[in-house]
Design an enzyme around this catalytic site. Structure first.
Site, PDB file in Angstrom:
ATOM      1  N   GLY A  23     -71.648  -5.428  35.483  1.00  0.00           N
ATOM      2  CA  GLY A  23     -72.925  -5.513  34.778  1.00  0.00           C
ATOM      3  C   GLY A  23     -72.875  -5.258  33.282  1.00  0.00           C
ATOM      4  O   GLY A  23     -73.867  -4.829  32.694  1.00  0.00           O
ATOM      5  N   SER A  24     -71.733  -5.574  32.644  1.00  0.00           N
ATOM      6  CA  SER A  24     -71.698  -5.349  31.192  1.00  0.00           C
ATOM      7  C   SER A  24     -72.620  -6.332  30.464  1.00  0.00           C
ATOM      8  O   SER A  24     -73.186  -5.999  29.415  1.00  0.00           O
ATOM      9  CB  SER A  24     -70.267  -5.429  30.659  1.00  0.00           C
ATOM     10  OG  SER A  24     -69.772  -6.733  30.734  1.00  0.00           O
ATOM     11  N   MET A 100     -71.930 -13.338  42.114  1.00  0.00           N
ATOM     12  CA  MET A 100     -70.805 -14.008  42.764  1.00  0.00           C
ATOM     13  C   MET A 100     -71.185 -14.872  43.969  1.00  0.00           C
ATOM     14  O   MET A 100     -70.316 -15.438  44.625  1.00  0.00           O
ATOM     15  CB  MET A 100     -69.747 -12.977  43.194  1.00  0.00           C
ATOM     16  CG  MET A 100     -69.185 -12.171  42.043  1.00  0.00           C
ATOM     17  SD  MET A 100     -68.597 -13.186  40.684  1.00  0.00           S
ATOM     18  CE  MET A 100     -67.030 -13.712  41.348  1.00  0.00           C
ATOM     19  N   LEU A 102     -72.917 -18.222  45.393  1.00  0.00           N
ATOM     20  CA  LEU A 102     -73.383 -19.536  44.929  1.00  0.00           C
ATOM     21  C   LEU A 102     -74.837 -19.724  45.339  1.00  0.00           C
ATOM     22  O   LEU A 102     -75.211 -19.440  46.479  1.00  0.00           O
ATOM     23  CB  LEU A 102     -72.538 -20.625  45.584  1.00  0.00           C
ATOM     24  CG  LEU A 102     -71.494 -21.321  44.736  1.00  0.00           C
ATOM     25  CD1 LEU A 102     -70.838 -22.441  45.523  1.00  0.00           C
ATOM     26  CD2 LEU A 102     -72.072 -21.862  43.437  1.00  0.00           C
ATOM     27  N   HIS A 119     -70.513 -18.306  31.440  1.00  0.00           N
ATOM     28  CA  HIS A 119     -69.194 -18.601  31.991  1.00  0.00           C
ATOM     29  C   HIS A 119     -68.134 -18.281  30.931  1.00  0.00           C
ATOM     30  O   HIS A 119     -68.266 -18.700  29.777  1.00  0.00           O
ATOM     31  CB  HIS A 119     -69.121 -20.077  32.391  1.00  0.00           C
ATOM     32  CG  HIS A 119     -67.830 -20.416  33.065  1.00  0.00           C
ATOM     33  ND1 HIS A 119     -67.553 -20.028  34.359  1.00  0.00           N
ATOM     34  CD2 HIS A 119     -66.736 -21.066  32.612  1.00  0.00           C
ATOM     35  CE1 HIS A 119     -66.334 -20.430  34.671  1.00  0.00           C
ATOM     36  NE2 HIS A 119     -65.816 -21.065  33.640  1.00  0.00           N
TER      37      HIS A 119
HETATM   38  C1  GRF Z   1     -68.503 -12.300  32.921  1.00  0.00           C
HETATM   39  O1  GRF Z   1     -67.217 -12.539  32.394  1.00  0.00           O
HETATM   40  C2  GRF Z   1     -69.243 -13.581  33.083  1.00  0.00           C
HETATM   41  O2  GRF Z   1     -68.887 -14.555  32.160  1.00  0.00           O
HETATM   42  C3  GRF Z   1     -68.853 -14.031  34.463  1.00  0.00           C
HETATM   43  O3  GRF Z   1     -68.740 -12.840  35.207  1.00  0.00           O
HETATM   44  C4  GRF Z   1     -68.423 -11.750  34.333  1.00  0.00           C
HETATM   45  C5  GRF Z   1     -69.425 -10.676  34.594  1.00  0.00           C
HETATM   46  O4  GRF Z   1     -69.126  -9.493  33.941  1.00  0.00           O
HETATM   47  N1  GRF Z   1     -69.817 -14.959  34.987  1.00  0.00           N
HETATM   48  P1  GRF Z   1     -70.171  -8.304  33.929  1.00  0.00           P
HETATM   49  O5  GRF Z   1     -70.489  -7.945  35.378  1.00  0.00           O
HETATM   50  O6  GRF Z   1     -71.395  -8.754  33.187  1.00  0.00           O
HETATM   51  O7  GRF Z   1     -69.470  -7.178  33.227  1.00  0.00           O
END
Ligand code: GRF
Length: 210
Positions: A23-24, A100, A102, A119
């Site tokens: 969730g960054s 994660m 779809l 992405h």
């Molecule tokens: C990110 O790299 C995003 O581009 C991809 O999944 C990752 C999620 O990272 N879709 P976070 O959970 O937001 O840290």
């Protein structure tokens, strides 16, 4: 008397963030603030009860909901549950941030042009869940970040923003990941802001920022 701020507040979009992990990106959106976004994150949804994103949401007083997909007989029933949740919260925009699962075609159709994704590569290169590693192993000199609308296919909707990240030959995979995430945390809030300010105009595959 209703001042300009009051009006702005009334027009704020209601945002749901879907996240399965760390969730960054959610954190970056929270930190950018609702005035910057012209939108309020009112719901964080996860298909993973251990997602750190849920903790981040709760820490900021944002409603955080976990729904277990395993508990439903069909994808349709799971979707219905989520759709109800979104309707109850009067959600204008769904922001996928490391989600994660779809989305089903039906779900995408229901919220057409109201779902964003980020992405960690320059689409259409390196689609899929290991984009940073795939690009690194391929030996590209330039990769980057893409924010796009979600359509029925994976990593394929109209592109809103892209930013290049150069791969230095001394970069480790970890270093490249760090560089990519830094860009993500800057351009995702910007794309969300554009959406919330109704500045995105989709014309076929092309998105104009007005
Ligand atoms: C990110 O790299 C995003 O581009 C991809 O999944 C990752 C999620 O990272 N879709 P976070 O959970 O937001 O840290």
């Amino acid at each position: 008397m209703f001042g300009e701020n009051e009006n702005k507040l009334k027009n704020k979009k209601r945002i749901a963030v879907f996240a399965s992990g760390f969730g960054s990106n959610l954190q970056a959106l929270i930190d950018s603030g609702s005035d910057y976004l012209n939108g309020e994150i009112v719901l964080v949804f996860s298909n993973n009860k251990d997602a750190y994103a849920l903790k981040r949401a709760r820490r900021h007083g944002i409603k955080a909901v976990f729904v277990d997909p395993e508990k439903f007989d069909s994808r349709n029933q799971f979707d219905q549950k989520i759709t109800k949740l979104l309707e109850k919260e009067k959600i204008d925009l769904i922001v996928l941030a490391g989600y994660m699962l779809l989305l089903s075609k039906e779900f995408v159709a229901e919220f057409r042009n109201r779902i964003l994704n980020i992405h960690p590569a320059l689409l259409p290169s390196f689609k899929g869940t290991h984009a940073i590693e795939d690009a690194y192993e391929y030996g590209v000199k330039v990769t980057g970040v893409t924010v796009h609308f979600v359509d029925e296919n994976m990593d394929s909707g109209p592109i809103i923003l892209q930013e290049a990240v150069y791969v230095d030959q001394k970069d480790s995979l970890e270093k490249l990941e760090e560089k990519i995430h830094q860009v993500e945390h800057r351009i995702y809030p910007l794309a969300v802001k554009y959406f919330c300010e109704e500045r995105l105009k989709i014309e076929g595959r092309k998105v104009k920022i007005i």
